[in-house]
Design a protein around this motif. Structure first.
Motif, PDB file in Angstrom:
ATOM      1  N   ILE A  79       9.964  31.586  40.357  1.00 22.50           N
ATOM      2  CA  ILE A  79      10.064  30.772  39.068  1.00 22.50           C
ATOM      3  C   ILE A  79       8.748  30.411  38.737  1.00 22.50           C
ATOM      4  O   ILE A  79       7.843  30.000  39.150  1.00 22.50           O
ATOM      5  CB  ILE A  79      10.717  29.547  39.470  1.00 22.50           C
ATOM      6  N   ASN A  80       8.649  30.494  37.227  1.00 28.90           N
ATOM      7  CA  ASN A  80       7.574  29.941  36.496  1.00 28.90           C
ATOM      8  C   ASN A  80       7.510  28.581  36.028  1.00 28.90           C
ATOM      9  O   ASN A  80       8.848  28.064  35.284  1.00 28.90           O
ATOM     10  CB  ASN A  80       7.231  30.899  35.077  1.00 28.90           C
ATOM     11  N   MET A  81       6.693  27.892  36.097  1.00 31.47           N
ATOM     12  CA  MET A  81       6.770  26.317  35.818  1.00 31.47           C
ATOM     13  C   MET A  81       5.558  26.136  34.649  1.00 31.47           C
ATOM     14  O   MET A  81       4.354  26.475  35.316  1.00 31.47           O
ATOM     15  CB  MET A  81       6.731  25.315  36.780  1.00 31.47           C
ATOM     16  N   LYS A  82       5.793  25.615  33.694  1.00 28.67           N
ATOM     17  CA  LYS A  82       4.731  25.456  32.447  1.00 28.67           C
ATOM     18  C   LYS A  82       4.885  24.210  31.963  1.00 28.67           C
ATOM     19  O   LYS A  82       6.049  23.782  31.383  1.00 28.67           O
ATOM     20  CB  LYS A  82       4.985  26.670  31.643  1.00 28.67           C
ATOM     21  N   ASN A  83       3.914  23.566  32.100  1.00 23.72           N
ATOM     22  CA  ASN A  83       3.917  22.125  31.591  1.00 23.72           C
ATOM     23  C   ASN A  83       2.902  21.941  30.471  1.00 23.72           C
ATOM     24  O   ASN A  83       1.696  21.975  30.487  1.00 23.72           O
ATOM     25  CB  ASN A  83       3.476  20.864  32.427  1.00 23.72           C
ATOM     26  N   SER A  84       3.247  22.135  28.939  1.00 23.70           N
ATOM     27  CA  SER A  84       2.617  22.052  27.728  1.00 23.70           C
ATOM     28  C   SER A  84       2.473  20.704  27.400  1.00 23.70           C
ATOM     29  O   SER A  84       1.834  20.541  26.205  1.00 23.70           O
ATOM     30  CB  SER A  84       3.118  23.157  26.734  1.00 23.70           C
ATOM     31  N   SER A  85       2.908  19.670  27.960  1.00 23.95           N
ATOM     32  CA  SER A  85       2.901  18.302  27.588  1.00 23.95           C
ATOM     33  C   SER A  85       1.393  17.637  27.928  1.00 23.95           C
ATOM     34  O   SER A  85       0.994  18.225  28.877  1.00 23.95           O
ATOM     35  CB  SER A  85       4.150  17.523  27.896  1.00 23.95           C
ATOM     36  N   PRO A  86       1.229  16.368  27.507  1.00 23.22           N
ATOM     37  CA  PRO A  86      -0.088  15.678  27.871  1.00 23.22           C
ATOM     38  C   PRO A  86       0.436  14.889  29.185  1.00 23.22           C
ATOM     39  O   PRO A  86      -0.350  14.287  29.493  1.00 23.22           O
ATOM     40  CB  PRO A  86      -0.094  14.748  26.607  1.00 23.22           C
ATOM     41  N   LEU A  87       1.756  14.843  29.509  1.00 19.85           N
ATOM     42  CA  LEU A  87       2.123  14.059  30.648  1.00 19.85           C
ATOM     43  C   LEU A  87       2.217  14.793  31.918  1.00 19.85           C
ATOM     44  O   LEU A  87       2.884  16.125  31.816  1.00 19.85           O
ATOM     45  CB  LEU A  87       3.397  13.537  30.290  1.00 19.85           C
ATOM     46  N   ASP A  88       1.806  14.627  33.092  1.00 21.59           N
ATOM     47  CA  ASP A  88       2.056  15.329  34.588  1.00 21.59           C
ATOM     48  C   ASP A  88       3.563  15.356  34.548  1.00 21.59           C
ATOM     49  O   ASP A  88       4.179  14.219  34.394  1.00 21.59           O
ATOM     50  CB  ASP A  88       1.245  14.732  35.598  1.00 21.59           C
ATOM     51  N   TYR A  89       3.933  16.371  35.385  1.00 23.10           N
ATOM     52  CA  TYR A  89       5.409  16.434  35.763  1.00 23.10           C
ATOM     53  C   TYR A  89       5.152  16.279  37.393  1.00 23.10           C
ATOM     54  O   TYR A  89       4.689  17.135  37.979  1.00 23.10           O
ATOM     55  CB  TYR A  89       6.002  17.399  35.369  1.00 23.10           C
ATOM     56  N   SER A  90       5.661  15.116  37.847  1.00 23.03           N
ATOM     57  CA  SER A  90       5.882  15.064  39.266  1.00 23.03           C
ATOM     58  C   SER A  90       7.118  15.326  39.902  1.00 23.03           C
ATOM     59  O   SER A  90       7.818  14.901  39.633  1.00 23.03           O
ATOM     60  CB  SER A  90       5.562  13.521  39.665  1.00 23.03           C
ATOM     61  N   LEU A  91       7.100  16.455  40.685  1.00 21.61           N
ATOM     62  CA  LEU A  91       8.219  17.219  41.256  1.00 21.61           C
ATOM     63  C   LEU A  91       8.692  16.426  42.431  1.00 21.61           C
ATOM     64  O   LEU A  91       8.223  16.406  43.382  1.00 21.61           O
ATOM     65  CB  LEU A  91       8.137  18.795  41.615  1.00 21.61           C
ATOM     66  N   GLU A  92      10.231  15.910  42.027  1.00 23.64           N
ATOM     67  CA  GLU A  92      10.950  15.284  43.368  1.00 23.64           C
ATOM     68  C   GLU A  92      11.521  16.263  44.221  1.00 23.64           C
ATOM     69  O   GLU A  92      11.013  16.078  45.573  1.00 23.64           O
ATOM     70  CB  GLU A  92      11.945  14.445  42.764  1.00 23.64           C
ATOM     71  N   LYS A 129      10.364  13.172  39.757  1.00 25.46           N
ATOM     72  CA  LYS A 129      10.036  11.917  40.480  1.00 25.46           C
ATOM     73  C   LYS A 129       9.875  10.804  39.632  1.00 25.46           C
ATOM     74  O   LYS A 129       8.915  10.920  38.745  1.00 25.46           O
ATOM     75  CB  LYS A 129       9.061  12.056  41.628  1.00 25.46           C
ATOM     76  N   ASP A 130      10.617   9.943  39.650  1.00 26.08           N
ATOM     77  CA  ASP A 130      10.364   8.680  38.881  1.00 26.08           C
ATOM     78  C   ASP A 130      10.463   9.037  37.292  1.00 26.08           C
ATOM     79  O   ASP A 130       9.735   8.518  36.268  1.00 26.08           O
ATOM     80  CB  ASP A 130       8.963   7.910  39.178  1.00 26.08           C
ATOM     81  N   GLY A 131      11.430   9.965  36.773  1.00 29.04           N
ATOM     82  CA  GLY A 131      11.302  10.383  35.411  1.00 29.04           C
ATOM     83  C   GLY A 131      12.696  10.860  35.271  1.00 29.04           C
ATOM     84  O   GLY A 131      13.718  11.017  36.157  1.00 29.04           O
ATOM     85  N   SER A 132      12.888  11.464  34.116  1.00 26.96           N
ATOM     86  CA  SER A 132      14.305  11.829  33.690  1.00 26.96           C
ATOM     87  C   SER A 132      14.249  13.280  33.160  1.00 26.96           C
ATOM     88  O   SER A 132      15.653  13.765  32.432  1.00 26.96           O
ATOM     89  CB  SER A 132      14.876  10.983  32.745  1.00 26.96           C
ATOM     90  N   ARG A 133      13.154  14.028  33.358  1.00 31.79           N
ATOM     91  CA  ARG A 133      13.222  15.374  32.880  1.00 31.79           C
ATOM     92  C   ARG A 133      13.624  16.250  34.035  1.00 31.79           C
ATOM     93  O   ARG A 133      13.095  17.195  34.617  1.00 31.79           O
ATOM     94  CB  ARG A 133      11.651  15.772  32.562  1.00 31.79           C
TER      95      ARG A 133
END
Length: 318
Positions: free
Chosen positions: A212-225, A296-300
């Motif tokens: 799986i490829n995970m790409k974060n192009s946003s300015p916010l970190d993505y914390s994986l639960e 984690k602690d998000g809705s994405r």
């Protein structure tokens, strides 16, 4: 004249006896040859480097001896019920030995590993063994030397049958495959500028490998639960209970794309390839292979659905 006749008769008789003896000798030789040939057919030929010498091992009643092999154990046998001999649950290359009674005795243990090696152990009772943890290293005792290795050996977990080095190798190979023309293109989910995409499926001797490829192009970190894997019903009818089976990976490998500064999975502006190795499974035409991704602690939160056709027709074999 009479004497000449007797002489000729004697010579003929002697010649006949000599011929009979020669015939019997030839028959005996042929019989030996046939016997030897028959015996050769019954002999199993073992290569010397696959047969390990008999190693002396001491066992105690109040202590447990462990032997680590460099490959999963395929077969083992103890020569007496005076010892407890068994594999460790959940680990395929670790054998435990223990005395079942107190007292002097001697027996043997035989072990055959998946890589074709044959080990023999001479086991005796000793309440204070010199070694409680023994490692049978790869390539050891090819000359039948009776000694143990002190080099630590990796534990091989049940249903995996691969060392950590081998699984990393498979993971890197999966990532290389994903850069080719057979990359899966149509299974992805995106929320904002964060995307998860299935790029490769493969099978390897009883394993399913998912990349799986995970790409974060946003300015916010993505914390994986978590990322969880399921086989689920393709459709859910009214008043019908949906069925799902959770699949748990044996191994996870993460590799950051590019040569930028080192980031952790989900960091803003970074891209990663994540490889999961799990026990072999299959899906029917009425099922999906699904991956749930929760922040984690998000809705994405996201979901990847792998259909029947993709699962079977775009899966590679390593």
């Amino acid at each position: 004249m009479k004497n000449l006749k007797y002489l000729l008769s004697y010579c003929l008789m002697l010649f006949s006896l000599l011929m009979e003896a020669q015939t019997l000798n030839l028959v005996k030789k042929d019989s030996n040859a046939i016997t030897t040939s028959a015996n050769q057919k019954k002999v199993l030929t073992f290569k010397e480097h696959n047969i390990k010498g008999s190693y002396p091992v001491s066992v105690a009643f109040y202590k447990t001896t462990h032997i680590v092999f460099d490959a999963p154990i395929k077969y083992f046998d103890a020569g007496s019920n005076r010892i407890i001999c068994d594999r460790v649950e959940g680990v395929d290359n670790l054998l435990k030995l223990k005395a079942a009674q107190i007292g002097i005795f001697e027996t043997n243990v035989t072990v055959i590993t998946h890589d074709g090696k044959y080990y023999s152990f001479l086991v005796s009772y000793n309440e204070s063994p010199n070694k409680l943890n023994i490692t049978m290293a790869a390539g050891l005792n090819d000359a039948f030397e009776q000694k143990f290795s002190d080099r630590p050996e990796k534990i091989i977990f049940a249903d995996t049958y691969y060392t950590e080095t081998e699984m990393i190798h498979f993971s890197k190979k999966m990532i290389e495959l994903s850069k080719g023309r057979h990359t899966i293109q149509h299974i992805a989910d995106k929320v904002g500028n964060v995307q998860f995409k299935l790029i490769q499926l493969a099978t390897k001797e009883g394993k399913i490998i998912v990349c799986i490829n995970m790409k974060n192009s946003s300015p916010l970190d993505y914390s994986l639960e978590y990322m969880k894997f399921y086989v689920r019903d393709k459709t859910k009818r009214k008043k019908e209970v949906s069925q799902e089976i959770e699949l748990k990976p044996d191994f996870v490998y993460v590799e950051q794309e590019g040569v930028a500064d080192r980031r952790k999975l989900g960091d803003a502006g970074a891209s990663f390839n994540v490889v999961f190795m799990m026990p072999k499974f299959s899906i029917g035409k009425d099922k999906h292979f699904e991956i749930d991704i929760v922040e984690k602690d998000g809705s994405r939160n996201m979901n990847l659905k792998v259909d029947y056709e993709t699962f079977y027709y775009q899966m590679n074999k390593l």
